[in-house]
Enzyme design. Sequence first.
Site: not given
Lengths: 95, 492, 486
Positions: B79, B158, B182
């Site tokens: 990420k 997210s 997330s």
Amino acid sequence: MSLDKATVARIARLARIEVPEEALAPMARELDTILTFVEQLGQVNTDGVAPMTSVTPMRLRMREDRVSDGGDAARVLSNAPEAQDGFFVVPKVVE
Amino acid sequence: MKVEIEKLTIASARAGLRAREFSATELTEAAIAVMEAARPLNAMITETPERARAMAAESDRRLTRGEAGPLEGIPIAIKDLFCTDGVQTTAGSRILKGFIPPYESTVSANLWRAGAVMLGKANLDEFAMGSSNETSHFGRVENPWRRADGKPLVPGGSSGGSAAAVAAGFCLGATGTDTGGSIRQPASFTGIVGIKPTYGRCSRWGIVAFASSLDQAGPMTRTVRDAAIMLGAMASVDEKDSTSVDRPVPDYEAAMTGDVRGLRIGIPKEYRVDGMPAEIEALWRQGIDWLRSAGAEIVDVSLPHTGYALPAYYIVAPAEASSNLARYDGVRFGLRVPGNSLPDMYAKTRGEGFGAEVRRRILIGTYVLSAGYYDAYYVKAQQVRTLILRDFERAWERVDAILTPTAPSAAFGIGEKSDDPISMYLNDVFTVPVNLAGLPGISVPAGLSREGLPLGLQLIGRAFDEETLFRVGGVLEEAAGFSARPQTWWKG
Amino acid sequence: MTSNLMRGETGEWEVVIGMEVHAQVTSRSKLFSGAATDFGAEPNSQVSLVDAAFPGMLPVINRECVRQAVKTGLGLKAQINRRSVFDRKNYFYADLPAGYQISQYLQPIVGHGKLTIDLPDGSSREIGITRLHLEQDAGKSLHDQHPSATFVDLNRAGVALMEIVSEPDMRSAEEAAAYLSKLRTILRYLGTCDGNMEEGSMRADVNVSVRRPGEKLGTRCEIKNVNSVRFVRQAIEYEARRQIDLIEGGGKVEQETRLFDTGRGVTRSMRSKEEAHDYRYFPDPDLLPLELSENFIEEIRRELPELPDEKKSRLVNELGLSAYDAGVLVADKESADFYEVVARGRDAKLAANWVTGDFFGALNRSGKGIAEFPVTAAKLGGLLDLIANGTVSNRLAKDIFEIMVETGKEAAAVVEEKGLKQVTDTGAISAAIDQVLAANADKVNEYRSGKDKLFGFFVGQVMRAMGGKANPAALNELLKKMLAGN
């Protein structure tokens, strides 16, 4: 409660975020919606309840007093938008 | 040999690599090819194929020497919230575009030490603020799954890029971070497994901070076993993070005994929220049946303050974010928009560098911390957090884990909720309490919606009892037998 | 005690002063990072990515800084808080990289304490300490390097500071100066801050207000960043007068922050602070509350050195020094240490006379510090030993001392080289007395007929004849006998 434009302008100034004049009113409405949502908390009785300071019961660890970092100005400055003579450079601050 | 990475898991790839059925280089080449084909998903902000090839070559050498680490040769995505040494790290924000960290986050460093291969940096909501991956400066991510109508769907957020990357099949695992859901919500939206470990289990050092008291890194994988393997590599005790907890990392994979007999599973009545779709309710009931059939004892529990978790979260998280994001000021790194004075430069840089959602949350956070409002908002929210934690502690006297749905819906359409922050925030209604209490939570794919979209179930455990989550999660996964895959429409 | 009141056009005024002192903690590395703290390094060469607030960087607290704060608290007879909390103080400034300073707001590490100030008239007064907390220093902005830009150096960013807050207990510039001096003395004794105000290791924010005696507190002004004891005195004198004149002229004191212009000796308003601050304090979620065990505190308590007040009373009560001499000696840790080496195993009063007299005199004239001064404590002690064993007279010792200051030589070596050894041989002294008495037969007669005062004259004559080297005691004894006609 309801947020007015002046409050949004004050908050934006505190947060150092430019919000154009025409965006203040819509922003006030958006923030107001969120604040109204979070104000549900007013219904909860929290008398005598300690605010949470850490989710896990542990003690703050302390490190030994050794120089183990620094000594590389170029590394610190490598991403700077503007630098000169080993310094970060910003627009002139008037004191 | 041609490796079909889409059909592998970390566990099966590990076996294949050790048995020399294929090399790390072959596996990585397959990953790169699928990654490039999947570009329409926009799952990656930065691809690092050359680095991947070099790392795979190293892995092959270690495999040959018999020095393989637990993730040796396994291609993963990171990420783009984890700082990676020498590789652009953006947090999905314009304000960090071009930022090249001269350091490596502890979690990613742990993964490289375990032998993992970096394919690149996955897209995300800007500064991890979002539940749909629509707020990234580098464009929204599309869910590999589509409904029959073919309308593009969000992958959740997210960690939407990470989720899409795993679901699309080009990596065997990806790192995520979870502040309010997330990892778990996008895992649920894309039919994969995601676990948010206990706060303090993975080091936060080198991860761009959103809300420090809630942020926690975790793995996103295709199976529960893979999550156990990957978390074992990510977790560590880190003296550079004062909130990293000094406990040895257990062998999570070994915890997957397949036996849940005698375990007590709690079902919290407060999670039956108004307006929850019937299919979610049905899936939840199904999950209860599966665990009961496997020999677990089902116990009704009450978590009375659940309804106040979201409002508390939307005070605490923006408050911490408003302070954490003050460092993006155009002085030492990232974007600078010139101004005629220092305050003007700050305001322009931050006004133009942050997107709408980030600006909104910074302003909310600034407001709730400001003079005269601090006690009414911030202190109140932290008191409510204490009550939420107490709810869970009371439940742990009676149960060993708690089963809930992961999200109140399946993946929704792009643009459907972007105009209404509150309805977007409601996505996290089941996941946020877990962050507020610092507990571990795992999402396991359990079924499909009427429209053929994946749905996940969440298991919540005691602090530092990830082992029970893997144990129960494995049984749930087995019972659900979830094997559906998205159509690879992006291949054209 | 003399009155502290200030006279105005319309009557007398009382000045009320409180002080916040920022003292740099003596430590090798910073409060929350492993970068060095040395003064005067190349720009940004002592900066970790934590100090520069790079994304994902986290603070880890330095045990030594915590120890130093606790030690200082104990030295100020203060309450040590077993649990304290670090908060973020949020504001934007070029030299504040994170956009917040980690400080302690509601729960500081040290609570109430006290400090005794010693005033020039010999009196003492107790000043309350409100609290002491740990916080990070900011970096440094240089505004004079470039016509349109400010340069930022983060070497100081993150260095540990103790903010020590006093009660508004001081009533004159003199008392405020005494407070700052005494605080600096205590910090130096403790070794928790070097007290070097020129390098910015100590800075004071001074709160000044005036009121009619007995009335409630007036509006205060805060004078920021005053960096010497002398400037504190000047700034308060100016500011108090300004406020009195303002009120007597029908005006009103505005609560504001002011700067002391050292060149002109005036305070002026900091007009650039165009808006009220709203620091949005909240507990730093990157840190846990700091919890100290009783053991940790006790261990530090055991290591506490003798502090100036205790040292002074020991010098007075056990060594018999005057309060004045003791006060002078303990005011500076180096002086006290110097004195204690000189006095060890010797006559304490003689040592005090020498240190506060000839030694300080010569030291001041030299402009040097004790450490660089040619006469070390051991050398001065050597000189005192020669006096004690009768090798030299006290008077001769003063000449020897001056030679030692110039040459840095040992006292014994000077005596040897210059042949200054005192004569105790009774034969030589008797011979000299004989000569003097013979040459002054008339005075001998006068003495013998009762003019005792002439004794000193004979002593002087004999001494001169012997080049000052006669042992005074032996000389006196012999002279008395010989004048008596034995």
